[in-house]
Design an enzyme around this catalytic site. Structure first.
Site, mmCIF file in Angstrom:
data_model
loop_
_atom_site.group_PDB
_atom_site.id
_atom_site.type_symbol
_atom_site.label_atom_id
_atom_site.label_comp_id
_atom_site.label_asym_id
_atom_site.label_seq_id
_atom_site.Cartn_x
_atom_site.Cartn_y
_atom_site.Cartn_z
ATOM 1 N N ASP A 1 0.816 -1.205 0.000
ATOM 2 C CA ASP A 1 0.000 0.000 0.000
ATOM 3 C C ASP A 1 0.857 1.266 0.000
ATOM 4 O O ASP A 1 2.010 1.254 0.412
ATOM 5 C CB ASP A 1 -0.914 0.019 1.232
ATOM 6 C CG ASP A 1 -0.117 -0.108 2.524
ATOM 7 O OD1 ASP A 1 0.841 -0.917 2.558
ATOM 8 O OD2 ASP A 1 -0.444 0.591 3.497
ATOM 9 N N GLU A 2 0.266 2.316 -0.472
ATOM 10 C CA GLU A 2 0.754 3.676 -0.291
ATOM 11 C C GLU A 2 2.227 3.886 -0.639
ATOM 12 O O GLU A 2 3.011 4.362 0.175
ATOM 13 C CB GLU A 2 0.511 4.128 1.173
ATOM 14 C CG GLU A 2 -0.954 4.176 1.543
ATOM 15 C CD GLU A 2 -1.179 4.815 2.911
ATOM 16 O OE1 GLU A 2 -2.135 5.579 3.041
ATOM 17 O OE2 GLU A 2 -0.402 4.544 3.849
ATOM 18 N N VAL A 3 2.594 3.554 -1.874
ATOM 19 C CA VAL A 3 3.921 3.971 -2.339
ATOM 20 C C VAL A 3 3.836 5.446 -2.694
ATOM 21 O O VAL A 3 2.949 5.864 -3.425
ATOM 22 C CB VAL A 3 4.363 3.129 -3.555
ATOM 23 C CG1 VAL A 3 5.662 3.677 -4.116
ATOM 24 C CG2 VAL A 3 4.492 1.672 -3.164
#
Lengths: 663, 663
Positions: B321-323
């Site tokens: 998640d959430e790069v």
């Protein structure tokens, strides 16, 4: 070492500028304490380092390092401030430096140095101890001093120079009548260490249960414990846990009486015919080991040899108390013949013979023998230790005869007495009653090594053990540690309240147990009114509960009387307010308690366990009303109300009596 | 086997005579439940036996025997009645017989049979389960039913036939932002098992900490954890502990983003130049693994291989998640060149490439890959599992494309929302919003395996983790287990209150944590007035606390806002009373709270941590006064008072608004 010397020099200078230190939240109170100015404020930059030869973590001794690491974690739990749990280098200007002068590897021994000095200034905290044990004691003092203040969590500036008055400061804990699981034992050791007690005397066998695994005689635990016993691995774990916290573990295997639980597995040890079962009822029972058979001693040699390896402490407690005068010995003709043959004139002489034989076994396995008063006999070697449950006369007699002893009479926590009552008992200083310890010569007095509180478990279980022990045990710990002139009861109670709060934050469960047991009783109801009713009640004192009904180890101890502390803090404060004439406080409390007791009635009516407490609530309403109206038509009425209800006493009744009697 | 068949026949007959079972103290509510007449009263003669092929304790599987033994101990803790903890023979007419039809050795798997039937009559209790897991679920149901009654502790007569609606019912627990020690994890597993959840999704690494020992790459924990990590022995112990309680453990190692804590030890894994340190602040951070280097995959092959052995579950969560779109990838020309060369049009495409590579490694080590929404990509094989934090549209899209998924959006416990809000979210049934799961075909719906609550630890610590989880998590557990038509919020809250009480007796510490943290704040003062003030407060909702001030993992979370439950039970009951027009209750509470808030002021003024709450108490006084007087000169005043004070909301303000607005 140079650093240490300089530090000590500074320390001495500071101590010269002492100012009095009233009521720091410390228990036991230190030998010497002086307040400095200001305080050390705890922040997340707090760091700790250890220094000196005694601080080095060796394979055999990591005690100082581990204790400091635990102290950092406990500091976090006391404050919620995420201090680092890792130690830093002493050269990095740590907030907290712990200097330990010399190593003391190996088994903790009676007389190991426990002294320390603690210096707190607004800038830094220092502990200097001669040996690891002293550092541990100093850490507890530091942790007790941390509290919340107008500037956040902080410890007041102090200079403390401290050492114990007595070398032997213990708790005798019965795990036979009711088993206490490993986590309860560890928690108890945490508590002992927190108040600087240094002996866990572990009463591991009695008529009602045999609680240690024997690999040599496995039927001991298999048939004597209902499956509730400590494995040898657990024993080793607990002994190591205790050592890490500066607590010696002295095992007791009670013999030749109080030994029924040995006999279901090994009936040949007994003086009667059997068959035997674990006893469920308390008392002084008939079953007794057979001291006339060589096989008994052979068995004990094997058993004590095994246990001597398991328990590293040099003392080995053989009990020896309360052999029934009309028990199995009385009814066994073979024993009568043996006594005649060996010119043993009475049962005490027969027991002395038994003790002599056991002593040889205990000595052979490298231990010193300890026992209750009854083991005292002219043939007993002077290296034996007497634990006195009979009282100070018994202890003084032993000291005069050259025996070392410790006092337990006066410290029986199972009797539900107030802390002040135990606090007033001193192992050495007493009334000038002839024969007691005050009349001893200085040499004889030295033989009084200290004392042990005792917690017998007839009426206590793993669910309420903490509330039976704490906080009262802290007041006894002070008696054993602090100078003999530390006797002010008001100061003791103020500090005991602070210590109770502190012990709660340290993970002792005396407050949690009460809350949870009361919540269980309340079921779906709000437990708060029950808690308020309970707050003015105390259990019956002494052994009177046993006269109220028959209790055994399989009784359910889940009633309100089991879910209240031995001593009511609310009642104490109320009775104090009566004494100082604070009528506003008195009336406010009485009104509150009366109204609450009315409000709690529907809850009490809702279930089987609380039904007996309806009578209690009604009595509380009446006591409060009498106190508020200051009129009783019948003067004997308050006497009636002061009697037990559902095995509890209304602890505010004495205060109300004074209110009524005042003009 | 014959015995079992006869028993089942009886069972069916009894079920036919069902009567409705309103509000038994059960959560999650069973598939089918009917009250019988009377109740089974618990006494000390209570005995339990196990029977059937699945109950036999083999070397690989002692789960049923151990679970029943634990249940006996827990029954003792629920009642205080000393029942024997030893199992008896099934032929000895046990009070409680647990029949398990067949064995299911080995690793617990998704879809293992969890069904059971529980029959309680005044004479006996029976559980029949197909496999061990079902027996464990049935034991919890039985233990939930035991309560105090006019006849003592008892369980009502019932016939229950129960199985879960969803196969995957979990908690995603972040131990990176704040570490939770082993005992906290075990206690959480106890809680999961108690409410029939079956997955602990263990979020073991993130920017703020790497929490597992790697023997292959020890600098991960050495430089990435501040010393706060689980050893491999502890991991094995926890995995075994969870299996014993019917809980699967799915590890998550978040990559390529949320991975800063890997880099202090192994900076070569990162896409930036470093140097790297553990991150103390929350957020979506720049540091990201370098997906262009072969050495990254070589490392991950070694690491995942090691972890695949440590964690037996077939699922392996890679986060994903959430790069950060403007993080290290954005600033690294080498990465830009690599993307160009491999025709990767954007960062999601680059991440998909990375995931493909990681997937091969995960598969090579015998695992199925799981990840957050972002791993969804056309090349992802259908055996992968999607955990949706983005919402049901995302989950529905995945299901339509053929992927299995679980829902976490709507179940974020760190957002401090009321239980009812989470309870209203269903992984499958929703509004008819286009694209959501309600529009799925039956085949697609089957791909929605269940859900996971999520507890992110930015604002939670080991000191208050239980109160952040419980009792709200029980309501989510009901959503995952119970039939979809079990949606009555009033019933849920009545049963949630009972479940909260029950979890307290089971050792979950949500009530203890609150009590202890408040006692710490109160210092030497009586904590009761603070507790009453706190009882009408709630923490700010959603992510708003992060806007109030900057929080990091080294912030002290020891204020009042940290020592209150997410949802105020007192306020809920107050607001309910307003709704039903119970003005006596409303006025009594408002008076009580107003007077108490006045009384608590000296305590609030006494220390640094509570000073900010003076404003809160004054606002409570004003809110209560407005409710009592029913007059406000300025209508906007209540709006002002309803705003946060010291990051808390006055949870009775909505009720008071209604009081004022009523004619």
């Amino acid at each position: 070492m140079r650093l240490f010397t300089v530090f000590c020099a500074c320390f001495t200078v500071i101590l010269c500028a002492q100012i009095p230190a009233p009521d720091l939240p410390l228990m036991p109170w230190p030998s010497q304490a002086a307040r400095g100015s200001g305080q050390f404020v705890i922040t997340q930059t707090f760091t700790a380092a250890i220094s000196g030869a005694g601080s080095s973590a060796t394979k055999d001794d990591t005690r100082v390092r581990d204790a400091v690491t635990r102290a950092l974690y406990r500091l976090f739990r006391e404050t919620g401030i995420p201090v680092s749990f890792n130690l830093v280098d002493e050269k990095s200007s740590p907030s907290f430096l712990i200097v330990v002068e010399r190593k003391k590897p190996g088994i903790q021994k009676l007389g190991d140095d426990e002294s320390y000095r603690l210096s707190i200034t607004p800038d830094r905290i220092r502990i200097v101890a001669t040996e690891p044990l002293g550092a541990m004691r100093g850490l507890e003092t530091f942790l007790q001093l941390v509290g919340i203040s107008p500037s956040g969590f902080a410890a007041p500036a102090v200079e403390i120079d401290d050492h114990p008055r007595f070398e032997w400061r213990g708790l005798s804990l019965d795990v036979s009548r009711h088993f206490i699981p490993v986590d309860g034992i560890k928690r108890t050791i945490d508590g002992l260490s927190a108040v600087k007690l240094n002996v866990l005397h572990w009463h591991l066998s009695d008529d009602q249960g045999f609680r240690v695994e024997s690999k040599k005689y496995p039927k001991l635990q298999e048939k004597g414990s209902d499956g509730l016993f400590y494995t040898q691995a657990e024993v080793r774990e607990i002994v190591a846990y205790a050592r890490d916290r500066g607590v010696r573990v002295v095992p007791e295997f009670d013999m030749p009486g109080h030994a029924t639980s040995w006999f279901p597995g090994y009936p040949e040890l007994a003086s009667g015919k059997g068959p035997y079962e674990i006893v469920r009822d308390p008392g002084v029972l008939a079953a007794t080991m057979d001291p006339t058979k060589e096989s008994t001693y052979k068995f004990l040699d094997g058993f004590i040899g095994e246990m001597a390896k398991l328990f590293p402490d040099v003392y080995f407690h053989i009990g020896g108390d309360e052999v029934s005068p009309r028990g199995e010995w009385f009814h066994n003709p073979h024993i009568a013949a043996f006594m005649k043959k060996h010119k043993l004139v009475d049962f005490p002489a027969l027991q002395a013979y038994f003790n002599q034989r056991v002593l040889k076994i205990v000595s052979k396995h490298g231990k010193r023998m300890e026992g209750w008063d009854e083991i005292l006999h002219p043939d007993l070697p002077k290296s034996s230790l007497i634990q006195s449950w009979r009282g100070k006369k018994s202890l003084a007699d032993a000291a005069r005869e050259g025996y070392s002893g410790i006092l337990s009479a006066g410290y029986y926590l199972d009797l539900m007495q107030p802390a002040a009552q135990h606090y007033a008992v001193d192992p050495l200083i007493t009334s000038n009653a002839p024969g007691e310890t005050a009349s001893l010569t200085p040499e004889e007095q030295k033989r009084v090594l200290g004392g042990e509180a005792a917690m017998w478990e007839e009426l206590a279980t793993m669910e309420n053990i903490d509330v039976k022990l704490w906080p009262r045990l802290a007041a006894i710990a002070e008696r054993f540690w602090s100078p003999e002139d530390v006797t002010d009861v008001s100061s003791m109670y103020r500090r005991l309240d602070a210590t109770s709060h502190w012990l709660d934050l340290q993970g002792i469960e005396h407050l949690s147990e009460i809350r949870e047991m009361q919540a269980r009783l309340a079921g779906d109801f709000d437990p708060a009114p029950l808690a308020m009713l309970a707050s003015v009640l105390e259990p019956m004192k002494g052994y009177t509960r046993h006269r109220a009904q028959k209790y055994g180890s399989l009784t359910a101890f889940n009633r309100l009387v089991d879910a209240i502390p031995p001593e009511s803090e609310a009642a104490r404060k109320f009775n104090d307010a009566v004494d100082r004439g604070d009528l506003d406080y008195v009336r406010a409390r009485l009104t509150e308690w009366r109204d609450n007791a009315q409000r709690v009635l529907p809850l009490l009516q809702s279930n089987a366990l609380l039904a007996e407490d309806i009578d209690v609530a009604k009595a509380v309403i009446e006591v409060c009303s009498i106190g508020l109206d200051k009129t009783t038509t019948d003067p004997a009425r308050l006497d009636d109300l002061a009697k037990p209800h559902a095995e509890m006493l209304i602890a505010i009744a004495p205060g109300v009596r004074k209110v009524v009697q005042k003009p």
